[in-house]
Enzyme design. Sequence first.
Site, PDB file in Angstrom:
ATOM      1  N   GLY A 128      48.813 -42.934 -10.520  1.00 13.35           N
ATOM      2  CA  GLY A 128      48.547 -43.222 -11.989  1.00 13.35           C
ATOM      3  C   GLY A 128      47.664 -42.251 -12.855  1.00 13.35           C
TER       4      GLY A 128
ATOM      5  N   GLY B 135      49.774 -45.689  -7.430  1.00 13.45           N
ATOM      6  CA  GLY B 135      50.248 -46.150  -8.034  1.00 13.45           C
ATOM      7  C   GLY B 135      51.757 -46.094  -7.823  1.00 13.45           C
TER       8      GLY B 135
ATOM      9  N   GLU C 147      41.737 -43.638  -2.955  1.00 16.10           N
ATOM     10  CA  GLU C 147      40.839 -43.999  -4.222  1.00 16.10           C
ATOM     11  C   GLU C 147      39.475 -43.920  -3.964  1.00 16.10           C
ATOM     12  OE1 GLU C 147      44.920 -45.014  -5.192  1.00 16.10           O
ATOM     13  OE2 GLU C 147      43.621 -45.527  -3.573  1.00 16.10           O
TER      14      GLU C 147
ATOM     15  N   ASP D 107      44.057 -50.085  -5.396  1.00 21.88           N
ATOM     16  CA  ASP D 107      44.493 -51.284  -6.174  1.00 21.88           C
ATOM     17  C   ASP D 107      46.074 -51.340  -5.922  1.00 21.88           C
ATOM     18  OD1 ASP D 107      44.728 -48.813  -7.439  1.00 21.88           O
ATOM     19  OD2 ASP D 107      44.824 -50.191  -9.457  1.00 21.88           O
TER      20      ASP D 107
END
Length: 336
Positions: A67, A116, A139, A147
Amino acid sequence: MTTEDTVLTSRDGRVGRILLNRPGALNALDLPMLRACAAVLETWREDPHVHAVVIEGAGDRAFCAGGDIRALRDAQLSGNRAAADQFFAEEYALNLTIATYPKPYVALIDGLCMGGGIGLSVHAPYRVATEQAGFAMPETAIGFFPDIGATFLLPRLPGELGTYLGLTGLRVSGADAVHAGLATHFTPREHLADLSAALARDGIAALATHQQKLPAFSLAGHRDAIDHCFSADSVSEIVSRLQTSHAEWAEAALKALRHVSPSALHWTLRALRRGRDLTLRQALDAEFALTRTTMAHPDFAEGVRAMVVDKDRKPAWRPPGIADVDPGVIDALFAG
């Protein structure tokens, strides 16, 4: 063919095609891209001419590198939490759509697939990886946590591979991704275009005819040791177990753990252990709540600065060491 710059969609024979078309940014996702993907999937849901969906990334460097973390950092620092919430809400809704889509969804993964990008692919029933694919959830290196449903996905990989990958952020090859359960099929890059064309002609039956012999799993000889080290219930104990091994893989894992955010290691381990008992929908809801608390921690802004904005690779974590992290602070993040 649509003309949206960063996502191109078309109908081709039996399939609907999605091309992530931001190669200069490694096909990193922003909100318009998420919305374009979600909209076309809804259009094709009831279209009798679309039997399956195929998603690819433009260029040969990345399927999707994640992302737009820089924009999320800007939103957090400016106090525009609504913008960050909007991004995550729509991204996670798209992840769930992919996981529950009524038609076959095929991700052709060549180059980097991180964050993402994993959310756009690994929730699908068919994930084809090339020898040039590289899967990672890095991350913790930006003071965040895996996530996009990763707290559901990673605990369901064989043994403790998910904990190992989620904490260290280390990259695995396309072949290793198949062995680990992140991908389902292996096709060399030189045959990927042929497979893509065959999917339009023959549907998902083409997957079997184009699958190649899978190379050996590079971590096969270390699986028992990985499971032992990363089954510990605390980050400190994981480090302690790794320190008793002088194997090359353990040294690489220790080096990674010492570089990433100490606080992020603690909250990531907690989130992964919690995810064992959650459904995907529950995990996404829990992750959404955790984005609000972890992004407010100073390590998120500092991690993105060091790795993405200034790129000096010298984050000043607060606190600086794994043993310095206050368990009460981690408890408060989850209570929040």
